[in-house]
Design a protein around this motif. Structure first.
Motif, PDB file in Angstrom:
ATOM      1  N   PRO A  86       0.761  -1.301   0.028  1.00  0.00           N
ATOM      2  CA  PRO A  86      -0.017   0.097  -0.044  1.00  0.00           C
ATOM      3  C   PRO A  86       0.964   1.240   0.094  1.00  0.00           C
ATOM      4  O   PRO A  86       0.538   2.347  -0.748  1.00  0.00           O
ATOM      5  N   ALA A  87       1.907   1.239   0.694  1.00  0.00           N
ATOM      6  CA  ALA A  87       2.883   2.397   0.736  1.00  0.00           C
ATOM      7  C   ALA A  87       3.509   2.839  -0.486  1.00  0.00           C
ATOM      8  O   ALA A  87       3.664   3.818  -0.956  1.00  0.00           O
ATOM      9  N   ARG A  88       3.909   1.553  -1.158  1.00  0.00           N
ATOM     10  CA  ARG A  88       4.403   1.793  -2.683  1.00  0.00           C
ATOM     11  C   ARG A  88       3.455   2.643  -3.722  1.00  0.00           C
ATOM     12  O   ARG A  88       3.838   3.173  -4.520  1.00  0.00           O
ATOM     13  N   ILE A  89       2.390   1.620  -3.475  1.00  0.00           N
ATOM     14  CA  ILE A  89       1.168   2.392  -4.383  1.00  0.00           C
ATOM     15  C   ILE A  89       0.976   3.818  -4.174  1.00  0.00           C
ATOM     16  O   ILE A  89       0.746   4.512  -5.112  1.00  0.00           O
ATOM     17  N   ASP A  90       0.955   4.071  -2.839  1.00  0.00           N
ATOM     18  CA  ASP A  90       0.630   5.430  -2.539  1.00  0.00           C
ATOM     19  C   ASP A  90       1.867   6.407  -3.102  1.00  0.00           C
ATOM     20  O   ASP A  90       1.496   7.439  -3.283  1.00  0.00           O
ATOM     21  N   ALA A  91       2.890   6.097  -2.778  1.00  0.00           N
ATOM     22  CA  ALA A  91       4.123   6.656  -3.528  1.00  0.00           C
ATOM     23  C   ALA A  91       4.110   6.852  -4.843  1.00  0.00           C
ATOM     24  O   ALA A  91       4.317   8.091  -5.523  1.00  0.00           O
ATOM     25  N   MET A  92       3.542   5.937  -5.821  1.00  0.00           N
ATOM     26  CA  MET A  92       3.306   5.937  -7.190  1.00  0.00           C
ATOM     27  C   MET A  92       2.387   7.172  -7.622  1.00  0.00           C
ATOM     28  O   MET A  92       2.589   7.966  -8.327  1.00  0.00           O
ATOM     29  N   ALA A  93       1.163   7.031  -6.692  1.00  0.00           N
ATOM     30  CA  ALA A  93       0.217   8.185  -6.931  1.00  0.00           C
ATOM     31  C   ALA A  93       0.846   9.440  -6.471  1.00  0.00           C
ATOM     32  O   ALA A  93       0.644  10.509  -7.330  1.00  0.00           O
ATOM     33  N   ARG A  94       1.548   9.701  -5.574  1.00  0.00           N
ATOM     34  CA  ARG A  94       2.312  11.116  -4.999  1.00  0.00           C
ATOM     35  C   ARG A  94       3.275  11.376  -6.297  1.00  0.00           C
ATOM     36  O   ARG A  94       3.292  12.609  -6.415  1.00  0.00           O
ATOM     37  N   GLY A  95       3.795  10.224  -6.894  1.00  0.00           N
ATOM     38  CA  GLY A  95       4.780  10.620  -8.176  1.00  0.00           C
ATOM     39  C   GLY A  95       4.159  11.182  -9.119  1.00  0.00           C
ATOM     40  O   GLY A  95       4.538  12.199  -9.835  1.00  0.00           O
ATOM     41  N   LEU A  96       2.700  10.562  -9.451  1.00  0.00           N
ATOM     42  CA  LEU A  96       1.976  11.326 -10.537  1.00  0.00           C
ATOM     43  C   LEU A  96       1.583  12.885 -10.149  1.00  0.00           C
ATOM     44  O   LEU A  96       1.881  13.524 -10.993  1.00  0.00           O
ATOM     45  N   GLU A  97       0.949  13.004  -8.762  1.00  0.00           N
ATOM     46  CA  GLU A  97       0.844  14.378  -8.443  1.00  0.00           C
ATOM     47  C   GLU A  97       2.090  15.303  -8.610  1.00  0.00           C
ATOM     48  O   GLU A  97       1.730  16.465  -8.780  1.00  0.00           O
ATOM     49  N   GLU A  98       3.231  14.876  -8.322  1.00  0.00           N
ATOM     50  CA  GLU A  98       4.189  15.615  -8.090  1.00  0.00           C
ATOM     51  C   GLU A  98       4.690  16.112  -9.576  1.00  0.00           C
ATOM     52  O   GLU A  98       5.139  17.246  -9.949  1.00  0.00           O
ATOM     53  N   VAL A  99       4.680  15.158 -10.667  1.00  0.00           N
ATOM     54  CA  VAL A  99       4.920  15.378 -12.050  1.00  0.00           C
ATOM     55  C   VAL A  99       3.814  16.567 -12.333  1.00  0.00           C
ATOM     56  O   VAL A  99       4.203  17.620 -13.152  1.00  0.00           O
ATOM     57  N   ALA A 100       2.563  16.505 -12.189  1.00  0.00           N
ATOM     58  CA  ALA A 100       1.639  17.294 -12.378  1.00  0.00           C
ATOM     59  C   ALA A 100       2.078  18.795 -12.115  1.00  0.00           C
ATOM     60  O   ALA A 100       1.567  19.657 -12.677  1.00  0.00           O
ATOM     61  N   GLU A 101       2.485  18.781 -10.691  1.00  0.00           N
ATOM     62  CA  GLU A 101       2.974  20.168 -10.293  1.00  0.00           C
ATOM     63  C   GLU A 101       4.175  20.701 -10.933  1.00  0.00           C
ATOM     64  O   GLU A 101       4.350  22.116 -10.911  1.00  0.00           O
TER      65      GLU A 101
END
Length: 429
Positions: A86-101
């Motif tokens: 779960p933590a690694r999947i959340d890290a993937m999601a945060r990575g997408l959000e960081e690229v969006a920023e």
């Protein structure tokens, strides 16, 4: 298995070639749309995909559990790279959000000048086009690569390892959901529907359909790609990283950095594989370093000078210093100063990431200036060689060799450029 079932489960080479051709042509059409897509649409796709990753965590974990169960006999390091949590999947999601920023890299003015004839010339960043990404084991690469390609206006065809096929498919479903939410073409991000090696062969021969191949994996994969590709390749070398502890190192800092550089995650390319210790500090410090790492489960391969200090260390063969362990094993050598450390790295390294630990600024600069490696670090763990840590949001790999990009490959490295010329009626004499 009857002949009909076998034909369904094991597509022929011609079937795989047709699958790839259809995917590549769809990707080219999508790339034309992405090149003109405004930033808000790209960012919306990334944010919606991040939300989908979180919403579908249970589905992704189930797919990943099936992948892990279907690949018995893996080393601990390889299993770690394949496994999602779960933590690694959340890290993937945060990575997408960081690229969006991050700022949109497309359309940036890279340089501008005026010629004596009055022509004004501008160099402008633009997408590469269609990228083929071939990777092994780590399913999170699916999200990282898709995010960077999408934001940089490139379509991407992803071909992961057979052991991560289910995980990659589950992650891709979230990315496709994000694309649809933003009104962008589904074909902008595609995952190979088969683990058949013929798909890789088709990618490598796809001159005119694929603009750049990026391999991310072991030496065998990269070697095959470089030997067979008829498409430009952005090579990702193995991560044979070194940490050099200089005579002027702070001992407590050296112990902390080395423990992290080697043992935080042993199976990633930024993990230190070789320790170089200055002969002036080795008698007092090396036994402490060995004790620290042994307590964390590390094994060693040491040269004669290191074994003279720590006789219980296993002897190293010459090949051990050219080995990317990707495991809890560390090669150890004692060296005579910065020059000897650099010579060892030049002889055995892969030009990935090297670190020096020292309080002597002049020695640190000599070391950094003497490297041919993509990344040099002073008083920091080699495991910081990561696109997220560099502020890229994610990375598509670590480029080494004499390429147009070196180090973590992020948004800017996935753009090329074109020229715009502005005149006032000039004609060439």
């Amino acid at each position: 298995m009857n002949a009909i079932a076998e034909a369904v489960l094991r597509p022929s080479s011609s079937d795989v070639a047709r699958q790839f051709d259809a995917a590549a042509r769809a990707a080219r059409a999508a790339a034309a749309d992405l090149a003109r897509a405004p930033r808000p649409a790209k960012d919306r796709a990334l944010q919606a995909a991040a939300a989908a990753l979180r919403d579908r965590t249970a589905e992704i974990l189930a797919a990943n559990e099936a992948d892990v169960a279907g690949a018995p006999g893996l080393s601990a390091a390889y299993r770690d790279r394949l496994t999602l949590t779960p933590a690694r999947i959340d890290a993937m999601a945060r990575g997408l959000e960081e690229v969006a920023e991050l700022p949109d890299p497309v359309g940036r003015t890279l340089a501008e000048w005026t010629r004596p004839n009055g022509l004004r010339i501008r160099r402008v960043a633009q997408p590469i086009g269609v990228i083929g990404m071939i990777f092994e084991s780590r399913p999170n690469v699916t999200a990282d690569a898709a995010a960077l390609c999408l934001k940089s206006g490139n379509a991407v065809i992803l071909r992961g390892g057979s052991e991560s096929l289910r995980s990659a498919g589950a992650i891709h479903a979230c990315l496709a959901e994000g694309l649809r939410a933003a009104g962008l073409p589904d074909a902008a991000v595609q995952v190979a529907p088969t683990a058949d090696r013929a798909f890789v062969g088709a990618m490598l021969r796809a001159a005119g359909l694929v603009d750049l191949i990026i391999p991310r994996g072991g030496k065998g994969l990269v070697t095959r790609v470089l030997e067979e590709a008829r498409v430009p390749v952005l090579a990702h070398a193995e991560g044979l990283c070194h940490t050099y502890i200089h005579a002027a190192a702070d001992p407590a800092m050296a112990r902390s950095i080395l423990a992290n550089a080697k043992m935080r995650r042993t199976g990633i390319c930024g993990a230190t594989e070789t320790l170089l210790v200055d002969e002036a500090i080795a008698p007092s410090l090396l036994p402490l370093l060995v004790a620290d790492l042994r307590a964390l489960g590390c094994d060693f391969r040491a040269d004669a000078r290191a074994r003279a200090i720590c006789p219980d260390l296993p002897a190293a063969a010459e090949q051990d210093f050219a080995t990317e362990w990707l495991d809890a094993v560390l090669s150890v050598a004692v060296v005579d100063g910065v020059g000897a450390a650099l010579e060892h790295i030049r002889r055995h390294g892969s030009e990935h990431t090297e670190a020096i630990v020292t309080e002597d600024a002049a020695a640190a600069q000599e070391f950094l200036d003497g490297l041919a490696s993509a990344v040099g670090m002073w008083n920091a763990s080699t495991q910081f060689c990561d696109g997220g840590e560099f502020g890229f949001g994610a990375e598509i790999g670590i480029a080494t060799g004499r390429m147009h990009a070196r180090g973590p490959v992020g948004l800017e490295q996935l753009c090329t450029y074109r020229y715009q010329v502005f005149g006032t009626g000039q004609v060439r004499p």
